[in-house]
Motif scaffolding. Structure first.
Motif, PDB file in Angstrom:
ATOM      1  N   ARG B  72       0.832  -1.204   0.000  1.00 18.70           N
ATOM      2  CA  ARG B  72       0.000   0.000   0.000  1.00 18.70           C
ATOM      3  C   ARG B  72       0.864   1.249   0.000  1.00 18.70           C
ATOM      4  O   ARG B  72       0.604   2.203  -0.709  1.00 18.70           O
ATOM      5  CB  ARG B  72      -0.963  -0.006   1.178  1.00 18.70           C
ATOM      6  CG  ARG B  72      -1.943  -1.164   1.090  1.00 18.70           C
ATOM      7  CD  ARG B  72      -3.219  -0.878   1.848  1.00 18.70           C
ATOM      8  NE  ARG B  72      -4.019   0.116   1.130  1.00 18.70           N
ATOM      9  CZ  ARG B  72      -4.519   1.219   1.685  1.00 18.70           C
ATOM     10  NH1 ARG B  72      -4.308   1.469   2.961  1.00 18.70           N
ATOM     11  NH2 ARG B  72      -5.228   2.051   0.982  1.00 18.70           N
ATOM     12  N   GLY B  73       1.906   1.235   0.821  1.00 19.44           N
ATOM     13  CA  GLY B  73       2.896   2.299   0.760  1.00 19.44           C
ATOM     14  C   GLY B  73       2.466   3.663   1.240  1.00 19.44           C
ATOM     15  O   GLY B  73       3.215   4.629   1.112  1.00 19.44           O
ATOM     16  N   ARG B  74       1.267   3.805   1.783  1.00 15.43           N
ATOM     17  CA  ARG B  74       0.891   5.135   2.293  1.00 15.43           C
ATOM     18  C   ARG B  74       1.574   5.340   3.637  1.00 15.43           C
ATOM     19  O   ARG B  74       2.165   4.427   4.185  1.00 15.43           O
ATOM     20  CB  ARG B  74      -0.623   5.231   2.430  1.00 15.43           C
ATOM     21  CG  ARG B  74      -1.347   4.759   1.184  1.00 15.43           C
ATOM     22  CD  ARG B  74      -2.626   5.515   0.927  1.00 15.43           C
ATOM     23  NE  ARG B  74      -3.302   5.018  -0.248  1.00 15.43           N
ATOM     24  CZ  ARG B  74      -2.891   5.227  -1.496  1.00 15.43           C
ATOM     25  NH1 ARG B  74      -1.793   5.905  -1.722  1.00 15.43           N
ATOM     26  NH2 ARG B  74      -3.560   4.732  -2.518  1.00 15.43           N
ATOM     27  N   ARG B  75       1.479   6.517   4.161  1.00 14.64           N
ATOM     28  CA  ARG B  75       2.246   6.860   5.363  1.00 14.64           C
ATOM     29  C   ARG B  75       1.988   5.879   6.498  1.00 14.64           C
ATOM     30  O   ARG B  75       2.902   5.363   7.128  1.00 14.64           O
ATOM     31  CB  ARG B  75       1.909   8.279   5.813  1.00 14.64           C
ATOM     32  CG  ARG B  75       2.989   8.874   6.697  1.00 14.64           C
ATOM     33  CD  ARG B  75       2.827  10.370   6.877  1.00 14.64           C
ATOM     34  NE  ARG B  75       1.508  10.857   6.541  1.00 14.64           N
ATOM     35  CZ  ARG B  75       1.266  11.962   5.851  1.00 14.64           C
ATOM     36  NH1 ARG B  75       2.271  12.670   5.381  1.00 14.64           N
ATOM     37  NH2 ARG B  75       0.040  12.346   5.585  1.00 14.64           N
ATOM     38  N   LEU B  76       0.709   5.585   6.759  1.00 13.54           N
ATOM     39  CA  LEU B  76       0.373   4.660   7.841  1.00 13.54           C
ATOM     40  C   LEU B  76       0.782   3.233   7.485  1.00 13.54           C
ATOM     41  O   LEU B  76       1.222   2.469   8.337  1.00 13.54           O
ATOM     42  CB  LEU B  76      -1.141   4.697   8.118  1.00 13.54           C
ATOM     43  CG  LEU B  76      -1.543   5.654   9.230  1.00 13.54           C
ATOM     44  CD1 LEU B  76      -2.977   6.120   9.064  1.00 13.54           C
ATOM     45  CD2 LEU B  76      -1.357   4.989  10.581  1.00 13.54           C
ATOM     46  N   SER B  77       0.668   2.883   6.194  1.00 13.08           N
ATOM     47  CA  SER B  77       1.059   1.549   5.769  1.00 13.08           C
ATOM     48  C   SER B  77       2.557   1.359   5.973  1.00 13.08           C
ATOM     49  O   SER B  77       3.005   0.278   6.334  1.00 13.08           O
ATOM     50  CB  SER B  77       0.724   1.339   4.296  1.00 13.08           C
ATOM     51  OG  SER B  77      -0.555   1.821   4.025  1.00 13.08           O
ATOM     52  N   ARG B  78       3.326   2.426   5.712  1.00 10.45           N
ATOM     53  CA  ARG B  78       4.767   2.354   5.915  1.00 10.45           C
ATOM     54  C   ARG B  78       5.076   2.058   7.366  1.00 10.45           C
ATOM     55  O   ARG B  78       5.960   1.251   7.673  1.00 10.45           O
ATOM     56  CB  ARG B  78       5.432   3.665   5.505  1.00 10.45           C
ATOM     57  CG  ARG B  78       5.499   3.900   3.999  1.00 10.45           C
ATOM     58  CD  ARG B  78       6.161   5.228   3.723  1.00 10.45           C
ATOM     59  NE  ARG B  78       7.437   5.284   4.407  1.00 10.45           N
ATOM     60  CZ  ARG B  78       8.562   4.823   3.889  1.00 10.45           C
ATOM     61  NH1 ARG B  78       8.573   4.300   2.684  1.00 10.45           N
ATOM     62  NH2 ARG B  78       9.682   4.903   4.581  1.00 10.45           N
ATOM     63  N   ARG B  79       4.357   2.721   8.258  1.00  9.01           N
ATOM     64  CA  ARG B  79       4.605   2.492   9.686  1.00  9.01           C
ATOM     65  C   ARG B  79       4.272   1.056  10.037  1.00  9.01           C
ATOM     66  O   ARG B  79       4.989   0.404  10.797  1.00  9.01           O
ATOM     67  CB  ARG B  79       3.738   3.438  10.534  1.00  9.01           C
ATOM     68  CG  ARG B  79       4.186   4.850  10.444  1.00  9.01           C
ATOM     69  CD  ARG B  79       4.038   5.596  11.758  1.00  9.01           C
ATOM     70  NE  ARG B  79       4.087   7.022  11.482  1.00  9.01           N
ATOM     71  CZ  ARG B  79       3.070   7.845  11.687  1.00  9.01           C
ATOM     72  NH1 ARG B  79       1.945   7.403  12.189  1.00  9.01           N
ATOM     73  NH2 ARG B  79       3.194   9.111  11.374  1.00  9.01           N
ATOM     74  N   LEU B  80       3.167   0.573   9.474  1.00 16.47           N
ATOM     75  CA  LEU B  80       2.781  -0.821   9.698  1.00 16.47           C
ATOM     76  C   LEU B  80       3.892  -1.748   9.219  1.00 16.47           C
ATOM     77  O   LEU B  80       4.265  -2.714   9.884  1.00 16.47           O
ATOM     78  CB  LEU B  80       1.474  -1.131   8.944  1.00 16.47           C
ATOM     79  CG  LEU B  80       1.019  -2.580   8.952  1.00 16.47           C
ATOM     80  CD1 LEU B  80       0.637  -3.010  10.360  1.00 16.47           C
ATOM     81  CD2 LEU B  80      -0.167  -2.788   8.013  1.00 16.47           C
ATOM     82  N   ALA B  81       4.436  -1.436   8.032  1.00 17.63           N
ATOM     83  CA  ALA B  81       5.489  -2.273   7.465  1.00 17.63           C
ATOM     84  C   ALA B  81       6.732  -2.254   8.348  1.00 17.63           C
ATOM     85  O   ALA B  81       7.378  -3.284   8.541  1.00 17.63           O
ATOM     86  CB  ALA B  81       5.832  -1.802   6.050  1.00 17.63           C
ATOM     87  N   VAL B  82       7.073  -1.078   8.881  1.00 18.17           N
ATOM     88  CA  VAL B  82       8.256  -0.985   9.748  1.00 18.17           C
ATOM     89  C   VAL B  82       8.059  -1.847  10.989  1.00 18.17           C
ATOM     90  O   VAL B  82       8.942  -2.609  11.388  1.00 18.17           O
ATOM     91  CB  VAL B  82       8.540   0.480  10.149  1.00 18.17           C
ATOM     92  CG1 VAL B  82       9.586   0.533  11.248  1.00 18.17           C
ATOM     93  CG2 VAL B  82       9.008   1.279   8.947  1.00 18.17           C
ATOM     94  N   VAL B  83       6.870  -1.746  11.579  1.00 17.82           N
ATOM     95  CA  VAL B  83       6.589  -2.554  12.772  1.00 17.82           C
ATOM     96  C   VAL B  83       6.638  -4.036  12.426  1.00 17.82           C
ATOM     97  O   VAL B  83       7.248  -4.841  13.137  1.00 17.82           O
ATOM     98  CB  VAL B  83       5.205  -2.178  13.362  1.00 17.82           C
ATOM     99  CG1 VAL B  83       4.799  -3.165  14.446  1.00 17.82           C
ATOM    100  CG2 VAL B  83       5.231  -0.768  13.913  1.00 17.82           C
ATOM    101  N   ALA B  84       6.010  -4.389  11.299  1.00 16.99           N
ATOM    102  CA  ALA B  84       5.961  -5.795  10.902  1.00 16.99           C
ATOM    103  C   ALA B  84       7.365  -6.338  10.624  1.00 16.99           C
ATOM    104  O   ALA B  84       7.734  -7.423  11.083  1.00 16.99           O
ATOM    105  CB  ALA B  84       5.075  -5.963   9.671  1.00 16.99           C
ATOM    106  N   CYS B  85       8.169  -5.595   9.862  1.00 20.75           N
ATOM    107  CA  CYS B  85       9.510  -6.063   9.516  1.00 20.75           C
ATOM    108  C   CYS B  85      10.407  -6.144  10.749  1.00 20.75           C
ATOM    109  O   CYS B  85      11.252  -7.040  10.853  1.00 20.75           O
ATOM    110  CB  CYS B  85      10.142  -5.160   8.459  1.00 20.75           C
ATOM    111  SG  CYS B  85       9.331  -5.270   6.860  1.00 20.75           S
TER     112      CYS B  85
END
Lengths: 121, 140
Positions: B72-85
């Motif tokens: 998704r790459g939106r700002r909140l999605s990026r944060r989700l990705a950082v947490v997930a990774c």
């Protein structure tokens, strides 16, 4: 499962990965050749799946029927999803996705063979 | 021609373009692999190794979240990705070490057992690549 058919599928997938790799180096995007190739792989995998399911119903004891069916479903999802995802990327990274799919499919087919054996998996 | 006013994110979702395409593809593959494996393990032989199989399910959830976040790459999605990774990295290191130290608890391979050795150690490398990519595609 026919060793010859699995070997054919693996060869097709590795060749697709190699062809896609060449496409990446040539800095081209996903084209008809990749999509047709993925389609061909999907058809042959489907044929293998039908044969295997028929044998399972006929009484073949795989190490785990549930795992094997899981692999069938998962494997069948890869070519169409990889094709669409790679096609949408209009740069060399599209074929890179297809290359990854080709390599993954080869490994998946080898796993099919492993799980197919009664003491495999 | 009437111009449509759309609320547009200041940064285009770059995490899923270029090399990010391949990263999302690999994450999706692992989401599928871990999810399917966890599902079969829990459905058929949960009592054999409940801890290992629950961790398997956790890994699957983390991969799904990382895939969605990166795609998704939106700002909140990026944060989700950082947490997930980050969770993924901690997970593969922790579960990897635990599975080596306590083999009895992990009779079957799960995605993170032995640092992902059953998957060519890709589970070990992937979160590092994911975090590096997220850092690379940061704005400003």
């Amino acid at each position: 499962m026919s060793g010859a058919l699995v070997a054919t599928i693996v060869a097709l997938c590795l060749a697709l990965a190699a062809w896609s790799g060449i496409t990446v180096l040539r800095d081209r995007k996903v084209g008809l050749s990749h999509l047709v190739w993925l389609g061909l792989v999907e058809v042959v995998v489907l044929v293998q799946a039908v044969i295997a399911i028929a044998r399972l119903i006929g009484g073949h004891h795989a190490s785990s029927a549930a795992t094997f069916v899981g692999y069938i479903i998962g494997t069948l999802l890869v070519p169409p999803v990889a094709g669409l995802w790679g096609l949408a990327e209009r740069t060399r990274w599209g074929p890179a996705v297809v290359a990854v799919a080709g390599l993954t499919l080869s490994v998946l087919m080898l796993r099919w063979q492993q799980v197919w054996r009664p003491n495999g998996g | 021609m009437a111009e449509e006013e759309k609320a547009v994110e200041p940064a285009a979702p770059v995490t899923r373009t270029g090399p990010g395409r391949v990263l999302v593809a690999v994450y999706a593959l692992f989401a599928l692999a871990a999810g399917a494996r966890a599902l079969v393990q829990i459905a058929t032989k949960f009592s054999d190794a409940p801890v290992a199989y629950l961790l398997s399910a956790l890994a699957a959830v983390v991969y799904v979240l990382a895939t969605v976040g990166l795609a998704r790459g939106r700002r909140l999605s990026r944060r989700l990705a950082v947490v997930a990774c980050t969770t993924e990295l901690v997970g593969v290191l922790a579960v990897g070490t635990w599975s080596v130290a306590d083999k009895a608890e992990f009779p079957d391979a799960t995605v993170w057992s032995r640092y992902g050795s059953g998957y060519g150690y890709v589970p070990l490398v992937l979160p590092v690549l994911g975090l590096a990519w997220l850092r690379h595609t940061r704005r400003g």
